[in-house]
Design an enzyme around this catalytic site. Sequence first.
Site: not given
Ligand SMILES: NC(=O)c1ccc[n+]([C@@H]2O[C@H](COP(=O)([O-])OP(=O)(O)OC[C@H]3O[C@@H](n4cnc5c(N)ncnc54)[C@H](O)[C@@H]3O)[C@@H](O)[C@H]2O)c1
Length: 245
Positions: A57, A83, A149, A153
């Site tokens: 975590d 990430n 959020y 960011k």
């Molecule tokens: N998907 C989008 O549209 C989008 C857009 C902009 C930014 N992002 C950013 O991209 C990054 C990845 O997100 P994603 O879209 O792949 O989402 P996702 O939910 O598919 O993956 C995120 C992962 O982070 C893990 N996670 C959550 N809390 C955690 C913690 N405390 N410690 C360790 N792991 C943890 C989750 O279990 C999950 O596997 C994030 O930072 C998100 O904010 C995503």
Amino acid sequence: MQLEGKVAVITGAGSGIGLATTRLFVEEGARVIAADISEKGLSQLAGTHGVETVVADVTNESDVDRLIGTAERLGHLDILFNNAGIVDRLVPVAECPDDVWQRVLAVNLYGPFYLSRRALPGMLQRGQGVIINTASVAGLAGARAGVAYTVSKHGLIGLTRNIAATYGSQGIRCVAIAPGAVNTGIGLGGEPSELGLAALNKTTATNPRVGEPIEIARVALFAASDAASFVNGSVLVVDGGWLAA
Ligand SMILES: NC(=O)c1ccc[n+]([C@@H]2O[C@H](COP(=O)([O-])OP(=O)(O)OC[C@H]3O[C@@H](n4cnc5c(N)ncnc54)[C@H](O)[C@@H]3O)[C@@H](O)[C@H]2O)c1
């Protein structure tokens, strides 16, 4: 093989962008310590050559210490990809409960701070290292998410620039990637705020499409590689043109 011999820590590696990046980095020759809070997510990487999974975590400092220690025991940590992230149901400030505010800030901003603080001394000792932070278009605009959020960011972009500006002369590069909407498991985090959704919906007409995780992973690969040797403190917007409109 753009990452031959490199060791990377990737958080949020059990899904979406982190999973795609883990797979791409090992294809490019890196050894990856793939971290996630979800053991189930990480199980998708079981048996993948070059990957070691660690359930951690990012908000827990002893997990962070164990995670970076795992990479350092391999000899050195070259790339930290902060990430992991969570969303906030689009709740604006007047509707935002303490638990949403605190958890979103903890995962999205405190986590990268803890990981960077733990990783930097080793990187500085070697005079090289790359830290990549997954920010968001919500780090550059006000109506792409809820308040927690959006603030997390924006803060992450500040962390990126501060690391770049402070340690750039000592061989460290720090880069933020700001994805637009990407097809991952992240969703909205539950029943969204009506007000937040209305604000977001005003912007979606200019969003050409939803991206795929690999389209972000390829930019992370560029940022991590020597091809980006002069890229530091930058925010790489990867949104198909959403923010451009
Ligand atoms: N998907 C989008 O549209 C989008 C857009 C902009 C930014 N992002 C950013 O991209 C990054 C990845 O997100 P994603 O879209 O792949 O989402 P996702 O939910 O598919 O993956 C995120 C992962 O982070 C893990 N996670 C959550 N809390 C955690 C913690 N405390 N410690 C360790 N792991 C943890 C989750 O279990 C999950 O596997 C994030 O930072 C998100 O904010 C995503």
